[in-house]
Motif scaffolding. Structure first.
Motif, short mmCIF file in Angstrom:
data_model
loop_
_atom_site.label_atom_id
_atom_site.label_comp_id
_atom_site.label_asym_id
_atom_site.label_seq_id
_atom_site.Cartn_x
_atom_site.Cartn_y
_atom_site.Cartn_z
N ILE A 66 0.83 -1.21 0.00
CA ILE A 66 0.00 0.00 0.00
C ILE A 66 0.87 1.25 0.00
O ILE A 66 0.63 2.18 -0.77
CB ILE A 66 -0.97 -0.01 1.20
N ARG A 67 1.90 1.28 0.84
CA ARG A 67 2.78 2.46 0.91
C ARG A 67 3.43 2.78 -0.42
O ARG A 67 3.71 3.93 -0.73
CB ARG A 67 3.87 2.24 1.96
N ASP A 68 3.70 1.75 -1.23
CA ASP A 68 4.44 1.92 -2.48
C ASP A 68 3.56 2.17 -3.70
O ASP A 68 4.08 2.32 -4.81
CB ASP A 68 5.32 0.68 -2.75
N LEU A 69 2.25 2.19 -3.53
CA LEU A 69 1.36 2.36 -4.68
C LEU A 69 1.53 3.73 -5.33
O LEU A 69 1.73 4.73 -4.64
CB LEU A 69 -0.10 2.15 -4.26
N LYS A 70 1.43 3.77 -6.65
CA LYS A 70 1.60 5.03 -7.40
C LYS A 70 0.29 5.52 -8.01
O LYS A 70 0.19 6.68 -8.42
CB LYS A 70 2.62 4.83 -8.54
N GLN A 71 -0.72 4.65 -8.13
CA GLN A 71 -2.01 5.06 -8.68
C GLN A 71 -2.85 5.71 -7.57
O GLN A 71 -2.49 5.65 -6.40
CB GLN A 71 -2.74 3.84 -9.27
N GLY A 96 1.91 5.26 8.11
CA GLY A 96 2.80 6.42 8.05
C GLY A 96 2.79 7.17 6.72
O GLY A 96 3.72 7.92 6.43
N ILE A 97 1.75 6.98 5.93
CA ILE A 97 1.65 7.74 4.67
C ILE A 97 1.44 9.21 4.99
O ILE A 97 2.06 10.09 4.39
CB ILE A 97 0.50 7.16 3.81
N PHE A 98 0.54 9.48 5.95
CA PHE A 98 0.33 10.84 6.46
C PHE A 98 1.01 10.93 7.82
O PHE A 98 0.75 10.09 8.69
CB PHE A 98 -1.16 11.15 6.62
N ASN A 99 1.86 11.92 8.02
CA ASN A 99 2.51 12.09 9.32
C ASN A 99 1.53 12.79 10.28
O ASN A 99 1.65 13.97 10.57
CB ASN A 99 3.80 12.90 9.17
N VAL A 100 0.54 12.01 10.71
CA VAL A 100 -0.59 12.52 11.49
C VAL A 100 -0.88 11.53 12.61
O VAL A 100 -0.77 10.31 12.40
CB VAL A 100 -1.84 12.67 10.58
N GLN A 101 -1.26 12.04 13.77
CA GLN A 101 -1.64 11.20 14.91
C GLN A 101 -3.15 10.99 14.91
O GLN A 101 -3.92 11.91 14.62
CB GLN A 101 -1.22 11.86 16.22
N VAL A 102 -3.56 9.78 15.26
CA VAL A 102 -4.98 9.45 15.42
C VAL A 102 -5.27 9.36 16.91
O VAL A 102 -4.62 8.61 17.64
CB VAL A 102 -5.33 8.13 14.71
N GLU A 145 -5.87 14.08 13.60
CA GLU A 145 -5.68 15.50 13.90
C GLU A 145 -5.57 16.29 12.59
O GLU A 145 -5.24 15.75 11.54
CB GLU A 145 -4.39 15.70 14.71
N THR A 146 -5.85 17.59 12.68
CA THR A 146 -5.65 18.44 11.50
C THR A 146 -4.15 18.61 11.26
O THR A 146 -3.34 18.56 12.19
CB THR A 146 -6.34 19.81 11.66
N SER A 147 -3.80 18.81 9.99
CA SER A 147 -2.39 18.85 9.60
C SER A 147 -2.30 19.51 8.23
O SER A 147 -3.32 19.84 7.62
CB SER A 147 -1.86 17.42 9.50
N PRO A 148 -1.09 19.67 7.69
CA PRO A 148 -0.97 20.20 6.32
C PRO A 148 -1.62 19.30 5.27
O PRO A 148 -1.85 19.73 4.14
CB PRO A 148 0.55 20.27 6.11
N TYR A 149 -1.92 18.05 5.61
CA TYR A 149 -2.56 17.12 4.66
C TYR A 149 -4.08 17.23 4.67
O TYR A 149 -4.75 16.60 3.86
CB TYR A 149 -2.16 15.67 4.99
N THR A 150 -4.62 18.00 5.61
CA THR A 150 -6.08 18.09 5.76
C THR A 150 -6.70 18.81 4.56
O THR A 150 -6.29 19.92 4.22
CB THR A 150 -6.42 18.84 7.06
N ASP A 167 -0.01 13.51 -2.28
CA ASP A 167 0.34 12.90 -3.57
C ASP A 167 -0.86 12.12 -4.11
O ASP A 167 -1.92 12.67 -4.28
CB ASP A 167 1.60 12.04 -3.44
N ASN A 168 -0.69 10.82 -4.35
CA ASN A 168 -1.76 9.98 -4.90
C ASN A 168 -2.66 9.35 -3.84
O ASN A 168 -3.55 8.57 -4.17
CB ASN A 168 -1.15 8.86 -5.77
N PHE A 169 -2.43 9.69 -2.58
CA PHE A 169 -3.19 9.10 -1.49
C PHE A 169 -4.27 10.07 -0.99
O PHE A 169 -3.97 11.21 -0.62
CB PHE A 169 -2.27 8.73 -0.32
N TYR A 170 -5.51 9.59 -0.99
CA TYR A 170 -6.66 10.35 -0.52
C TYR A 170 -7.34 9.52 0.57
O TYR A 170 -7.29 8.28 0.54
CB TYR A 170 -7.66 10.59 -1.66
N ALA A 171 -8.00 10.19 1.52
CA ALA A 171 -8.69 9.45 2.56
C ALA A 171 -9.84 10.27 3.11
O ALA A 171 -9.76 11.50 3.18
CB ALA A 171 -7.72 9.07 3.67
N LEU A 172 -10.90 9.57 3.51
CA LEU A 172 -12.11 10.19 4.05
C LEU A 172 -12.50 9.45 5.32
O LEU A 172 -12.59 8.21 5.30
CB LEU A 172 -13.23 10.10 3.01
#
Length: 194
Positions: A66-71, A96-102, A145-150, A167-172
Protein backbone atom coordinates in the motif's frame (compact mmCIF):
# COMPACT_ATOMS: atom_id res chain seq x y z
CA UNK A 1 -11.03 1.01 -15.42
CA UNK A 2 -9.88 -1.65 -12.93
CA UNK A 3 -10.72 -0.89 -9.29
CA UNK A 4 -9.45 -3.09 -6.47
CA UNK A 5 -10.78 -3.04 -2.91
CA UNK A 6 -8.06 -4.20 -0.50
CA UNK A 7 -9.34 -7.28 1.34
CA UNK A 8 -7.85 -7.30 4.83
CA UNK A 9 -10.66 -8.58 7.07
CA UNK A 10 -11.77 -5.08 8.07
CA UNK A 11 -15.48 -4.85 7.42
CA UNK A 12 -17.70 -2.85 5.04
CA UNK A 13 -16.33 -4.13 1.69
CA UNK A 14 -19.80 -5.23 0.56
CA UNK A 15 -21.38 -1.79 0.96
CA UNK A 16 -18.41 -0.17 -0.83
CA UNK A 17 -18.77 -2.73 -3.63
CA UNK A 18 -22.48 -1.94 -4.02
CA UNK A 19 -21.77 1.82 -4.04
CA UNK A 20 -19.21 1.37 -6.85
CA UNK A 21 -21.56 -0.89 -8.81
CA UNK A 22 -24.20 1.87 -8.67
CA UNK A 23 -21.57 4.05 -10.41
CA UNK A 24 -21.10 1.42 -13.13
CA UNK A 25 -17.82 0.01 -11.76
CA UNK A 26 -17.32 -3.68 -10.90
CA UNK A 27 -14.51 -3.71 -8.34
CA UNK A 28 -12.35 -6.70 -7.51
CA UNK A 29 -11.81 -7.66 -3.86
CA UNK A 30 -8.22 -8.82 -3.38
CA UNK A 31 -5.35 -9.28 -0.95
CA UNK A 32 -3.00 -10.29 -3.79
CA UNK A 33 -0.13 -7.78 -4.04
CA UNK A 34 0.13 -8.12 -7.82
CA UNK A 35 -3.60 -7.56 -8.36
CA UNK A 36 -3.49 -4.51 -6.09
CA UNK A 37 -0.39 -3.07 -7.79
CA UNK A 38 -1.85 -3.48 -11.28
CA UNK A 39 -5.21 -1.77 -10.55
CA UNK A 40 -6.06 1.67 -11.95
CA UNK A 41 -7.60 2.67 -8.59
CA UNK A 42 -7.24 1.15 -5.12
CA UNK A 43 -9.78 1.54 -2.33
CA UNK A 44 -8.65 0.83 1.23
CA UNK A 45 -11.84 0.71 3.31
CA UNK A 46 -12.25 -0.46 6.86
CA UNK A 47 -14.39 -0.93 9.91
CA UNK A 48 -12.77 -2.43 12.95
CA UNK A 49 -9.81 -2.08 15.26
CA UNK A 50 -6.42 -0.61 14.30
CA UNK A 51 -3.94 -3.09 15.83
CA UNK A 52 -5.72 -6.19 14.47
CA UNK A 53 -5.95 -4.64 11.01
CA UNK A 54 -2.28 -3.60 11.01
CA UNK A 55 -1.20 -7.08 12.14
CA UNK A 56 -3.13 -8.61 9.22
CA UNK A 57 -1.56 -6.17 6.75
CA UNK A 58 1.99 -6.75 8.05
CA UNK A 59 1.68 -10.55 8.09
CA UNK A 60 0.88 -10.41 4.36
CA UNK A 61 3.31 -7.55 3.61
CA UNK A 62 0.34 -5.52 2.37
CA UNK A 63 1.59 -2.59 4.47
CA UNK A 64 4.58 -2.30 2.12
CA UNK A 65 2.41 -2.80 -0.97
CA UNK A 66 0.00 0.00 0.00
CA UNK A 67 2.78 2.46 0.91
CA UNK A 68 4.44 1.92 -2.48
CA UNK A 69 1.36 2.36 -4.68
CA UNK A 70 1.60 5.03 -7.40
CA UNK A 71 -2.01 5.06 -8.68
CA UNK A 72 -4.80 6.93 -6.84
CA UNK A 73 -5.55 5.26 -3.49
CA UNK A 74 -8.62 6.05 -1.36
CA UNK A 75 -8.74 5.20 2.35
CA UNK A 76 -12.15 5.12 4.04
CA UNK A 77 -12.89 5.35 7.79
CA UNK A 78 -10.43 2.93 9.46
CA UNK A 79 -8.54 3.05 6.15
CA UNK A 80 -7.89 6.78 6.72
CA UNK A 81 -6.69 6.12 10.28
CA UNK A 82 -4.38 3.29 9.21
CA UNK A 83 -2.80 5.58 6.58
CA UNK A 84 -1.67 7.87 9.42
CA UNK A 85 1.50 7.50 11.50
CA UNK A 86 0.12 6.25 14.82
CA UNK A 87 -3.22 5.53 16.47
CA UNK A 88 -4.08 5.73 20.14
CA UNK A 89 -6.28 2.68 19.55
CA UNK A 90 -4.20 0.00 21.29
CA UNK A 91 -1.07 2.15 20.76
CA UNK A 92 -0.74 1.11 17.11
CA UNK A 93 1.97 2.15 14.65
CA UNK A 94 0.23 2.54 11.29
CA UNK A 95 1.31 2.94 7.65
CA UNK A 96 2.80 6.42 8.05
CA UNK A 97 1.65 7.74 4.67
CA UNK A 98 0.33 10.84 6.46
CA UNK A 99 2.51 12.09 9.32
CA UNK A 100 -0.59 12.52 11.49
CA UNK A 101 -1.64 11.20 14.91
CA UNK A 102 -4.98 9.45 15.42
CA UNK A 103 -6.55 10.30 18.79
CA UNK A 104 -9.54 9.04 20.76
CA UNK A 105 -12.41 11.49 21.19
CA UNK A 106 -12.79 12.85 24.71
CA UNK A 107 -16.25 11.68 25.84
CA UNK A 108 -17.69 15.18 26.24
CA UNK A 109 -20.23 14.11 23.60
CA UNK A 110 -21.50 10.62 22.78
CA UNK A 111 -18.66 8.42 21.48
CA UNK A 112 -18.59 6.98 18.90
CA UNK A 113 -19.78 9.79 16.70
CA UNK A 114 -22.53 8.02 14.82
CA UNK A 115 -24.65 9.82 12.25
CA UNK A 116 -24.57 12.78 9.89
CA UNK A 117 -22.18 15.70 10.19
CA UNK A 118 -21.03 18.39 7.78
CA UNK A 119 -17.83 18.81 5.82
CA UNK A 120 -16.08 22.17 6.17
CA UNK A 121 -13.10 23.81 4.42
CA UNK A 122 -13.15 21.31 1.55
CA UNK A 123 -10.42 21.61 -1.09
CA UNK A 124 -9.14 19.54 -3.97
CA UNK A 125 -10.53 17.14 -6.58
CA UNK A 126 -12.27 14.81 -4.10
CA UNK A 127 -14.85 17.54 -3.40
CA UNK A 128 -15.40 18.85 -6.94
CA UNK A 129 -19.05 19.87 -7.36
CA UNK A 130 -19.86 19.38 -3.66
CA UNK A 131 -21.36 22.35 -1.85
CA UNK A 132 -19.81 23.71 1.34
CA UNK A 133 -21.25 22.24 4.53
CA UNK A 134 -22.58 19.10 2.80
CA UNK A 135 -23.43 16.27 5.18
CA UNK A 136 -21.82 12.81 5.24
CA UNK A 137 -22.28 9.78 7.49
CA UNK A 138 -19.81 8.97 10.28
CA UNK A 139 -19.25 6.07 12.68
CA UNK A 140 -15.99 6.49 14.62
CA UNK A 141 -14.43 6.85 18.07
CA UNK A 142 -10.99 7.96 16.84
CA UNK A 143 -10.03 10.87 14.61
CA UNK A 144 -7.04 12.18 12.67
CA UNK A 145 -5.68 15.50 13.90
CA UNK A 146 -5.65 18.44 11.50
CA UNK A 147 -2.39 18.85 9.60
CA UNK A 148 -0.97 20.20 6.32
CA UNK A 149 -2.56 17.12 4.66
CA UNK A 150 -6.08 18.09 5.76
CA UNK A 151 -8.40 18.77 2.80
CA UNK A 152 -11.66 18.91 4.79
CA UNK A 153 -12.61 19.25 8.44
CA UNK A 154 -15.56 18.34 10.63
CA UNK A 155 -16.37 19.41 14.18
CA UNK A 156 -17.34 16.84 16.78
CA UNK A 157 -15.92 17.28 20.28
CA UNK A 158 -13.14 19.15 18.45
CA UNK A 159 -12.13 19.95 14.87
CA UNK A 160 -10.59 16.95 13.09
CA UNK A 161 -9.48 15.91 9.61
CA UNK A 162 -12.54 14.77 7.69
CA UNK A 163 -10.29 14.09 4.68
CA UNK A 164 -6.57 13.90 3.92
CA UNK A 165 -4.46 14.04 0.77
CA UNK A 166 -0.79 13.52 0.01
CA UNK A 167 0.34 12.90 -3.57
CA UNK A 168 -1.76 9.98 -4.90
CA UNK A 169 -3.19 9.10 -1.49
CA UNK A 170 -6.66 10.35 -0.52
CA UNK A 171 -8.69 9.45 2.56
CA UNK A 172 -12.11 10.19 4.05
CA UNK A 173 -13.14 9.55 7.65
CA UNK A 174 -16.85 9.35 6.78
CA UNK A 175 -18.45 6.48 4.88
CA UNK A 176 -19.12 7.62 1.29
CA UNK A 177 -21.02 4.39 0.63
CA UNK A 178 -23.54 5.40 3.34
CA UNK A 179 -23.62 9.13 2.54
CA UNK A 180 -26.23 9.23 -0.24
CA UNK A 181 -25.67 11.48 -3.25
CA UNK A 182 -22.77 13.36 -1.61
CA UNK A 183 -20.92 10.12 -0.91
CA UNK A 184 -21.62 8.92 -4.42
CA UNK A 185 -20.15 12.14 -5.83
CA UNK A 186 -17.02 11.77 -3.64
CA UNK A 187 -16.51 8.23 -4.93
CA UNK A 188 -17.05 9.37 -8.53
CA UNK A 189 -14.61 12.24 -8.00
CA UNK A 190 -12.02 9.74 -6.74
CA UNK A 191 -12.54 7.55 -9.80
CA UNK A 192 -12.14 10.64 -12.02
CA UNK A 193 -8.79 11.75 -10.51
CA UNK A 194 -6.13 11.82 -13.22
Amino acid sequence: MSVVIVDYNAGNVQSVTYALERLGVSPQLSADPEVIRSADRVIFPGVGEASTAMRFLKERKLDEVIRDLKQPVFGVCLGLQLMCAHSEENNTDCLGIFNVQVKKFEPTLKVPQMGWNNLEHTTGPLFKGIEADSYVYYVHSYYAETSPYTIATTDYVNTFSAALNKDNFYALQAHPEKSGKIGERILQNFLDIK
